[in-house]
Design a protein around this motif. Structure first.
Motif, PDB file in Angstrom:
ATOM      1  N   GLY A  57      47.136  26.948  52.575  1.00  0.00           N
ATOM      2  CA  GLY A  57      46.154  26.812  51.503  1.00  0.00           C
ATOM      3  C   GLY A  57      46.756  26.998  50.123  1.00  0.00           C
ATOM      4  O   GLY A  57      46.037  27.163  49.141  1.00  0.00           O
ATOM      5  N   GLY A  58      48.092  26.971  50.017  1.00  0.00           N
ATOM      6  CA  GLY A  58      48.733  27.127  48.725  1.00  0.00           C
ATOM      7  C   GLY A  58      48.822  28.560  48.239  1.00  0.00           C
ATOM      8  O   GLY A  58      49.197  28.821  47.097  1.00  0.00           O
ATOM      9  N   LEU A  59      48.473  29.530  49.086  1.00  0.00           N
ATOM     10  CA  LEU A  59      48.514  30.928  48.686  1.00  0.00           C
ATOM     11  C   LEU A  59      49.950  31.464  48.737  1.00  0.00           C
ATOM     12  O   LEU A  59      50.759  31.026  49.554  1.00  0.00           O
ATOM     13  N   THR A  60      50.210  32.411  47.868  1.00  0.00           N
ATOM     14  CA  THR A  60      51.468  33.137  47.937  1.00  0.00           C
ATOM     15  C   THR A  60      51.242  34.469  48.626  1.00  0.00           C
ATOM     16  O   THR A  60      50.106  34.924  48.772  1.00  0.00           O
ATOM     17  N   ARG A  61      52.317  35.109  49.028  1.00  0.00           N
ATOM     18  CA  ARG A  61      52.186  36.418  49.643  1.00  0.00           C
ATOM     19  C   ARG A  61      51.566  37.409  48.669  1.00  0.00           C
ATOM     20  O   ARG A  61      50.812  38.298  49.050  1.00  0.00           O
ATOM     21  N   GLN A  62      51.869  37.244  47.384  1.00  0.00           N
ATOM     22  CA  GLN A  62      51.284  38.118  46.372  1.00  0.00           C
ATOM     23  C   GLN A  62      49.776  37.936  46.302  1.00  0.00           C
ATOM     24  O   GLN A  62      49.025  38.903  46.100  1.00  0.00           O
ATOM     25  N   ASP A  63      49.308  36.681  46.460  1.00  0.00           N
ATOM     26  CA  ASP A  63      47.858  36.421  46.467  1.00  0.00           C
ATOM     27  C   ASP A  63      47.184  37.182  47.602  1.00  0.00           C
ATOM     28  O   ASP A  63      46.131  37.809  47.428  1.00  0.00           O
ATOM     29  N   VAL A  64      47.804  37.142  48.773  1.00  0.00           N
ATOM     30  CA  VAL A  64      47.223  37.811  49.939  1.00  0.00           C
ATOM     31  C   VAL A  64      47.220  39.318  49.734  1.00  0.00           C
ATOM     32  O   VAL A  64      46.234  40.005  50.058  1.00  0.00           O
ATOM     33  N   GLU A  65      48.301  39.849  49.189  1.00  0.00           N
ATOM     34  CA  GLU A  65      48.367  41.293  48.966  1.00  0.00           C
ATOM     35  C   GLU A  65      47.328  41.741  47.953  1.00  0.00           C
ATOM     36  O   GLU A  65      46.690  42.789  48.129  1.00  0.00           O
TER      37      GLU A  65
ATOM     38  N   ALA B  83      44.505  40.247  47.398  1.00  0.00           N
ATOM     39  CA  ALA B  83      43.201  40.109  48.058  1.00  0.00           C
ATOM     40  C   ALA B  83      42.931  41.277  49.004  1.00  0.00           C
ATOM     41  O   ALA B  83      41.784  41.727  49.149  1.00  0.00           O
ATOM     42  N   GLN B  84      43.994  41.780  49.636  1.00  0.00           N
ATOM     43  CA  GLN B  84      43.820  42.921  50.525  1.00  0.00           C
ATOM     44  C   GLN B  84      43.452  44.185  49.751  1.00  0.00           C
ATOM     45  O   GLN B  84      42.709  45.030  50.242  1.00  0.00           O
ATOM     46  N   GLU B  85      43.953  44.297  48.542  1.00  0.00           N
ATOM     47  CA  GLU B  85      43.693  45.487  47.741  1.00  0.00           C
ATOM     48  C   GLU B  85      42.372  45.431  46.996  1.00  0.00           C
ATOM     49  O   GLU B  85      41.773  46.469  46.706  1.00  0.00           O
ATOM     50  N   ASP B  86      41.902  44.239  46.666  1.00  0.00           N
ATOM     51  CA  ASP B  86      40.775  44.103  45.742  1.00  0.00           C
ATOM     52  C   ASP B  86      39.713  43.173  46.320  1.00  0.00           C
ATOM     53  O   ASP B  86      39.964  41.974  46.497  1.00  0.00           O
ATOM     54  N   PRO B  87      38.513  43.685  46.601  1.00  0.00           N
ATOM     55  CA  PRO B  87      37.444  42.821  47.130  1.00  0.00           C
ATOM     56  C   PRO B  87      37.070  41.670  46.189  1.00  0.00           C
ATOM     57  O   PRO B  87      36.637  40.612  46.647  1.00  0.00           O
ATOM     58  N   VAL B  88      37.216  41.871  44.892  1.00  0.00           N
ATOM     59  CA  VAL B  88      36.882  40.813  43.936  1.00  0.00           C
ATOM     60  C   VAL B  88      37.845  39.641  44.105  1.00  0.00           C
ATOM     61  O   VAL B  88      37.435  38.472  44.135  1.00  0.00           O
ATOM     62  N   VAL B  89      39.128  39.949  44.219  1.00  0.00           N
ATOM     63  CA  VAL B  89      40.122  38.897  44.454  1.00  0.00           C
ATOM     64  C   VAL B  89      39.922  38.282  45.841  1.00  0.00           C
ATOM     65  O   VAL B  89      40.053  37.068  46.018  1.00  0.00           O
ATOM     66  N   PHE B  90      39.604  39.099  46.814  1.00  0.00           N
ATOM     67  CA  PHE B  90      39.352  38.616  48.180  1.00  0.00           C
ATOM     68  C   PHE B  90      38.244  37.566  48.182  1.00  0.00           C
ATOM     69  O   PHE B  90      38.371  36.508  48.809  1.00  0.00           O
TER      70      PHE B  90
ATOM     71  N   HIS C 102      27.398  41.332  38.064  1.00  0.00           N
ATOM     72  CA  HIS C 102      26.638  42.496  38.534  1.00  0.00           C
ATOM     73  C   HIS C 102      27.119  42.967  39.895  1.00  0.00           C
ATOM     74  O   HIS C 102      27.056  44.151  40.220  1.00  0.00           O
ATOM     75  N   GLN C 103      27.656  42.045  40.715  1.00  0.00           N
ATOM     76  CA  GLN C 103      28.218  42.434  42.006  1.00  0.00           C
ATOM     77  C   GLN C 103      29.579  43.110  41.828  1.00  0.00           C
ATOM     78  O   GLN C 103      29.892  44.079  42.525  1.00  0.00           O
ATOM     79  N   VAL C 104      30.362  42.596  40.884  1.00  0.00           N
ATOM     80  CA  VAL C 104      31.673  43.186  40.609  1.00  0.00           C
ATOM     81  C   VAL C 104      31.531  44.632  40.179  1.00  0.00           C
ATOM     82  O   VAL C 104      32.310  45.509  40.572  1.00  0.00           O
ATOM     83  N   GLU C 105      30.512  44.927  39.381  1.00  0.00           N
ATOM     84  CA  GLU C 105      30.295  46.292  38.896  1.00  0.00           C
ATOM     85  C   GLU C 105      30.114  47.262  40.056  1.00  0.00           C
ATOM     86  O   GLU C 105      30.630  48.383  40.036  1.00  0.00           O
ATOM     87  N   VAL C 106      29.395  46.844  41.081  1.00  0.00           N
ATOM     88  CA  VAL C 106      29.197  47.694  42.258  1.00  0.00           C
ATOM     89  C   VAL C 106      30.499  47.833  43.037  1.00  0.00           C
ATOM     90  O   VAL C 106      30.871  48.926  43.479  1.00  0.00           O
ATOM     91  N   VAL C 107      31.210  46.724  43.210  1.00  0.00           N
ATOM     92  CA  VAL C 107      32.466  46.748  43.960  1.00  0.00           C
ATOM     93  C   VAL C 107      33.491  47.662  43.301  1.00  0.00           C
ATOM     94  O   VAL C 107      34.228  48.390  43.968  1.00  0.00           O
ATOM     95  N   ARG C 108      33.528  47.650  41.973  1.00  0.00           N
ATOM     96  CA  ARG C 108      34.523  48.436  41.244  1.00  0.00           C
ATOM     97  C   ARG C 108      34.195  49.939  41.216  1.00  0.00           C
ATOM     98  O   ARG C 108      35.041  50.763  40.886  1.00  0.00           O
ATOM     99  N   SER C 109      32.980  50.297  41.566  1.00  0.00           N
ATOM    100  CA  SER C 109      32.590  51.700  41.517  1.00  0.00           C
ATOM    101  C   SER C 109      33.423  52.543  42.489  1.00  0.00           C
ATOM    102  O   SER C 109      33.717  52.115  43.607  1.00  0.00           O
ATOM    103  N   GLU C 110      33.787  53.747  42.044  1.00  0.00           N
ATOM    104  CA  GLU C 110      34.527  54.682  42.880  1.00  0.00           C
ATOM    105  C   GLU C 110      33.603  55.615  43.655  1.00  0.00           C
ATOM    106  O   GLU C 110      34.057  56.440  44.442  1.00  0.00           O
TER     107      GLU C 110
ATOM    108  N   ARG D  78      36.793  44.868  54.021  1.00  0.00           N
ATOM    109  CA  ARG D  78      37.212  46.102  54.699  1.00  0.00           C
ATOM    110  C   ARG D  78      37.841  45.778  56.043  1.00  0.00           C
ATOM    111  O   ARG D  78      38.892  46.318  56.414  1.00  0.00           O
ATOM    112  N   ALA D  79      37.215  44.871  56.796  1.00  0.00           N
ATOM    113  CA  ALA D  79      37.700  44.557  58.136  1.00  0.00           C
ATOM    114  C   ALA D  79      39.044  43.834  58.104  1.00  0.00           C
ATOM    115  O   ALA D  79      39.933  44.117  58.922  1.00  0.00           O
ATOM    116  N   PHE D  80      39.239  42.908  57.178  1.00  0.00           N
ATOM    117  CA  PHE D  80      40.478  42.146  57.124  1.00  0.00           C
ATOM    118  C   PHE D  80      41.625  42.942  56.512  1.00  0.00           C
ATOM    119  O   PHE D  80      42.772  42.770  56.896  1.00  0.00           O
TER     120      PHE D  80
END
Length: 504
Positions: A5-13, A15-22, A34-42, A67-69
């Protein structure tokens, strides 16, 4: 290095760290602000009070799959207020998991559980203590939390305790079944004083960029203030004029599994049908006498307890297709290689007003062709008197503790939205106002009540065929969580045809 899909390993990494990028890179469906604000909450507990179509389900699916992936062996549990909603949410999660860049990661998929190749699991279950008590979760999502019982929440919350870094997401439209319900309390606390443990958000429907602003303004102008405030502004209202008070309804609710028609094996029921017209759905509601295994014998020595074994509504479905579905549900004849399926409908009461008359005629024709009979089908004119009698019988059984309702938010909302109006001649009108919402499921239930005996008819003792653990309504009625109907025709009475008279 470039991957599929044209992804780099950095893209995948990333995405694994950040739900927004995922969401953006792996799913191809970016989150809104408004969804990002909830995702970013600690905050460990995140609570959302939301209006219709504000984006809750999409957020659930993204967070669950991320979370699962991203972490092998993760456990994600999504608890929904009812069985239908749980299936709908699982379908969304399973569909998202099949996106091209995620395809192949799912190694097993049932009707409620998704297992990934990294050992992670995502499970969607209806609200019940049994479904949540023995589980563990790194992410616990409670959908329509305002409709989930306090006991279920108290059973669910501890499942995150043994999972370091676990999170909880609660979201719902406004609904407070009892004063001090956990969802409203937690949301209010998180709004007033957010902490590292708890943070809340308010999502009116307009927060979603997908919402049609002109349509929303039209709804505001044509809806009752209470309805618009609750459903679209996501604000709690006090509806003191309801025919069925919220606490009265919720006292009759139990977390039991409905009996699908393909498992009914000829179980006895009566049915009500309400035809969709303009904004409403076609609706079918069944009522049966409950096989409680004498669990309630001391409380009701001479009276049966009733419940709703199955209900269904269908928006934008042609009448002919819905008629076929009704006939299928009520077809108890054995099928080759499958045994007996479908319900035995002792009586089927169908609305005959307006479009109902030709629909009832076709229903009789199709029933005669498939069942070999149509004698139990009656057309009913839904007059004010009929509604007063039907809803009155339903409320009597609820107040007596002899009607068990499923935890089905749409049915409960519709019943709660019913208001009363005294007419000049001394009669009463009970209806969901035109500018408030739908009444299709409520009216179908009211139709079915035309065949239910509310008077004592003598208690019976049968060998119980209901299965599962014992559950209870708030009002103290006991049943198994996989109940089946009793075969007791005397629990029902023959209704009178609703052409010249609406007497039963």
């Amino acid at each position: 290095m470039t991957l599929a899909g044209g992804l780099t390993r950095q893209d995948v990494e990333r995405a694994q760290e950040d739900p927004v990028v995922f969401a953006e890179v792996m799913i191809g469906d970016p989150l809104f602000a408004h969804q990002v604000e909830v995702v970013r909450s600690e905050a460990r507990y995140r609570v959302i009070c939301a209006g219709r179509r504000a984006g809750k389900s999409h957020l659930y699916a993204v967070l669950a799959l991320h979370r699962a992936f991203s972490r092998s062996g993760s456990r994600v549990l999504i608890v929904s207020a009812g069985e239908t909603a749980a299936k709908r949410l699982f379908a969304e999660v399973a569909s998202m998991a099949k996106r091209p860049l995620l395809g192949g990661s799912a190694v097993d998929e049932t009707t409620s559980t998704l297992v990934l190749s990294n050992g992670s699991r995502v499970e969607c279950v209806p609200a019940s203590q049994k479904a949540v008590r023995s589980a563990e979760a790194d992410l616990l999502i409670v959908d329509e939390a305002g409709w989930v019982g306090q006991d279920v929440w108290e059973a669910a919350e501890p499942i995150i305790a043994a999972r370091p870094g676990s999170r909880v997401l609660l979201a719902s439209t406004p609904w407070e079944p009892v004063p001090g319900h956990f969802f409203r309390q937690m949301w209010r606390s998180g709004m007033d004083a957010p902490t590292q443990w708890l943070e809340s958000w308010h999502w009116p429907s307009s927060v979603s960029p997908l919402f049609d602003a002109a349509w929303l303004q039209w709804k505001k102008e044509t809806s009752s203030p209470d309805y618009y405030q609750r459903e679209y502004l996501a604000e709690w209202t006090e509806s003191g004029g309801s025919y069925f008070p919220a606490q009265e309804l919720m006292a009759a609710v139990a977390d039991y599994r409905q009996l699908p028609p393909d498992e009914a094996r000829g179980a006895l029921a009566v049915a009500g049908v309400d035809w969709g017209f303009r904004r409403d759905a076609n609706a079918l509601v069944l009522v049966s006498a409950l096989d409680d295994g004498d669990l309630n014998l001391a409380r009701f020595p001479d009276e049966p307890v009733f419940y709703i074994p199955f209900l269904e509504e269908a928006f934008h479905k042609p009448y002919a297709d819905f008629i076929e579905r009704v006939v299928e549900v009520g077809d108890p004849t054995p099928h080759w290689g499958q045994g007996q399926q479908g319900y035995t409908l002792r009586w089927l009461l169908a609305e005959e007003n307006g479009v109902g008359e030709p629909a009832v005629q076709q229903l009789r024709q199709r029933a005669r062709a498939r069942w070999g009979r149509s004698t139990g089908i009656r057309g009913v004119w839904t007059t004010n008197r009929l509604k007063a009698n039907g809803y009155g019988a339903l409320r009597l059984l609820i107040q007596q503790g002899r009607m068990v309702l499923p935890r089905h938010p749409e049915l409960l909302k519709q019943l709660h939205a019913l208001t009363t109006e005294m007419l000049p001649g001394g009669g009463m009108r009970i209806a969901v106002p035109d500018n408030v919402g739908h009444d299709d499921l409520a009216d179908a239930l009211m139709q079915a009540m035309a065949s239910v005996r509310t008077n004592p008819i003598g208690r019976w003792t049968d060998r119980s065929e209901s299965l599962g653990e014992v559950v209870s309504t708030t009002g103290g009625v006991l049943l198994r969580n996989r109940p089946v109907p009793l075969w007791r025709p005397e629990a029902f009475t023959a209704p009178r045809a609703g052409d010249a008279s609406d007497d039963w």
